[in-house]
Enzyme design. Structure first.
Site, PDB file in Angstrom:
ATOM      1  N   SER A   1      -7.540  -5.377  -5.248  1.00  0.00           N
ATOM      2  CA  SER A   1      -8.617  -5.965  -4.453  1.00  0.00           C
ATOM      3  C   SER A   1      -9.945  -5.900  -5.206  1.00  0.00           C
ATOM      4  CB  SER A   1      -8.745  -5.225  -3.120  1.00  0.00           C
ATOM      5  OG  SER A   1      -9.400  -3.985  -3.298  1.00  0.00           O
TER       6      SER A   1
ATOM      7  N   LEU B   1      10.637 -20.328  -4.299  1.00  0.00           N
ATOM      8  CA  LEU B   1       9.538 -19.553  -3.718  1.00  0.00           C
ATOM      9  C   LEU B   1       8.244 -19.709  -4.523  1.00  0.00           C
ATOM     10  CD1 LEU B   1       8.695 -17.179  -1.719  1.00  0.00           C
ATOM     11  CD2 LEU B   1       9.327 -15.643  -3.584  1.00  0.00           C
TER      12      LEU B   1
ATOM     13  N   ARG C   1      -5.182  -1.673   8.887  1.00  0.00           N
ATOM     14  CA  ARG C   1      -6.393  -2.469   8.628  1.00  0.00           C
ATOM     15  C   ARG C   1      -6.066  -3.584   7.641  1.00  0.00           C
ATOM     16  NH1 ARG C   1      -7.539   2.739   6.871  1.00  0.00           N
ATOM     17  NH2 ARG C   1      -7.040   3.055   4.673  1.00  0.00           N
TER      18      ARG C   1
ATOM     19  N   ARG D   1       2.113  -4.800   6.235  1.00  0.00           N
ATOM     20  CA  ARG D   1       1.380  -3.778   5.483  1.00  0.00           C
ATOM     21  C   ARG D   1       2.202  -2.500   5.489  1.00  0.00           C
ATOM     22  NH1 ARG D   1      -4.935  -2.335   4.725  1.00  0.00           N
ATOM     23  NH2 ARG D   1      -4.585  -0.676   3.211  1.00  0.00           N
TER      24      ARG D   1
ATOM     25  N   HIS E   1       2.228   3.357  -9.017  1.00  0.00           N
ATOM     26  CA  HIS E   1       1.974   1.934  -9.303  1.00  0.00           C
ATOM     27  C   HIS E   1       3.134   1.345 -10.096  1.00  0.00           C
ATOM     28  CE1 HIS E   1      -1.899   2.345  -7.548  1.00  0.00           C
ATOM     29  NE2 HIS E   1      -2.413   3.093  -8.505  1.00  0.00           N
TER      30      HIS E   1
ATOM     31  N   GLU F   1       1.581 -13.136  12.694  1.00  0.00           N
ATOM     32  CA  GLU F   1       2.205 -11.977  13.335  1.00  0.00           C
ATOM     33  C   GLU F   1       2.012 -10.807  12.379  1.00  0.00           C
ATOM     34  OE1 GLU F   1       3.625 -11.718  16.350  1.00  0.00           O
ATOM     35  OE2 GLU F   1       2.981 -13.788  16.674  1.00  0.00           O
TER      36      GLU F   1
ATOM     37  N   ASP G   1       0.817  -1.216   0.000  1.00  0.00           N
ATOM     38  CA  ASP G   1       0.000   0.000   0.000  1.00  0.00           C
ATOM     39  C   ASP G   1       0.852   1.268   0.000  1.00  0.00           C
ATOM     40  OD1 ASP G   1      -2.348   1.419  -0.015  1.00  0.00           O
ATOM     41  OD2 ASP G   1      -2.779   1.161   2.118  1.00  0.00           O
ATOM     42  N   GLY G   2       0.305   2.317  -0.578  1.00  0.00           N
ATOM     43  CA  GLY G   2       0.959   3.628  -0.524  1.00  0.00           C
ATOM     44  C   GLY G   2       1.507   4.126  -1.850  1.00  0.00           C
ATOM     45  N   ASN G   3       1.171   3.463  -2.931  1.00  0.00           N
ATOM     46  CA  ASN G   3       1.666   3.882  -4.254  1.00  0.00           C
ATOM     47  C   ASN G   3       1.192   5.283  -4.618  1.00  0.00           C
ATOM     48  OD1 ASN G   3       2.652   1.317  -4.398  1.00  0.00           O
ATOM     49  ND2 ASN G   3       1.205   0.581  -5.952  1.00  0.00           N
ATOM     50  N   GLY G   4      -0.089   5.545  -4.361  1.00  0.00           N
ATOM     51  CA  GLY G   4      -0.677   6.842  -4.714  1.00  0.00           C
ATOM     52  C   GLY G   4      -0.020   7.969  -3.941  1.00  0.00           C
ATOM     53  N   ARG G   5       0.173   7.758  -2.636  1.00  0.00           N
ATOM     54  CA  ARG G   5       0.782   8.810  -1.810  1.00  0.00           C
ATOM     55  C   ARG G   5       2.246   9.039  -2.179  1.00  0.00           C
ATOM     56  NH1 ARG G   5      -1.129   6.109   3.526  1.00  0.00           N
ATOM     57  NH2 ARG G   5      -1.795   4.559   1.976  1.00  0.00           N
TER      58      ARG G   5
END
Ligand code: IPE
Ligand code: IPE
Ligand code: MG
Length: 242
Positions: free
Chosen positions: A67, A133, A196, A190, A39, A209, A22-26
């Site tokens: 999502s 992996l 969240r 995250r 992105h 965890e 998360d946080g690409n836009g910011r």
């Protein structure tokens, strides 16, 4: 970087790590760039984490890329995000083969455009024989949608007489989810400071965890991944016991 890597206990690497990228836009906004630039830069961070996870011998990595709620975004942004898997393929397929990474897409794949479904099939078949992996790419993924789809699949098996209700227990249900036998996420990361779950892996994180960092996804590096794993190793994991 070497320092933190040396501190990691190689015998206690979490088997399954999941990341809400998360946080690409910011990230883009901070640089006065369009959100799409964030992105695009996020693909660099994916490369970083794939290399780091491979080096440490993580068995499974689940990355949240799009999502079922992200359809609410402006069409131009959604269209741009839909171009990224192709970019990812072109840029990284050689490295994925070199690092021995096997890819599996999870989510409502059948609701994606045909061209994308074809790309997904190519990705999966090309990396099918890799034994390192296992990368689950969550694209058009939602945990509630996954659980609902799983309930439907199991119900159909019961209706078809292939399964008795008495055979449905937690262990069985878990293996029927998209993540198969890698149902338990040991460690969830995250980025971007949001606290969240955003409808990610709700069944699989029962005893994960959790690790939250303010770093924005495009800035997340191998070194950040190692720091997160080191943090995981300092924890006292009890799972209800003593
Ligand atoms: C995560 O970054 C990528 C996706 C959800 C597709 P965001 O696009 O959510 O970036 P922020 O949270 O707006 O900064
Ligand atoms: C979660 O991020 C989805 C992905 C990272 C793909 P969002 O940015 O969509 O989540 P919210 O809106 O902050 O809950
Ligand atoms: Mg976000």
């Amino acid at each position: 970087m070497e320092e933190i890597l040396e501190k990691i206990d190689r015998s206690r690497i979490p088997k399954h790590v999941a990341i809400i990228m998360d946080g690409n836009g910011r990230w883009a906004k901070n640089l006065l760039l369009p959100r799409t630039a964030g992105h695009k830069k996020g693909v660099d961070a994916v490369e970083e984490v794939l290399e780091a996870a491979s080096i440490l011998g993580v068995e499974a990595l689940t990355l949240y890329a799009f999502s079922t709620e992200n359809w609410k975004r402006p069409t131009e942004e959604v269209s741009y995000i839909f171009k990224l898997p192709k970019l990812f393929y072109t840029r990284l397929i050689d490295k994925l083969m070199l690092w021995n990474i096997k890819i599996k897409w999870i989510g409502e794949i059948t609701k994606l455009p045909n061209t994308m479904q074809k790309l997904i099939a190519d990705f999966e078949s090309k990396t099918e024989k890799n034994t390192g992996l296992l990368l689950y790419l969550a694209f058009n993924y939602g945990a509630r949608s996954e659980i609902t789809a799983t309930v439907k699949k199991i119900s159909q098996a019961v209706l078809d007489g292939e399964l008795a209700i008495s055979e449905i227990d937690e262990a069985f249900f878990g293996t029927q989810l998209y993540t198969g036998e890698n149902v338990n996420v040991d460690f969830l990361i995250r980025t971007s400071g949001e606290l969240r779950m955003s409808n990610f892996l709700l069944w699989q994180i029962a005893y994960s965890e959790l690790y939250f960092t303010d770093k924005l996804w495009p800035d997340f590096s191998k070194n950040d991944f190692y720091h997160a794993i080191f943090d995981y190793q300092q924890r006292n994991i009890r799972k209800g016991g003593l």
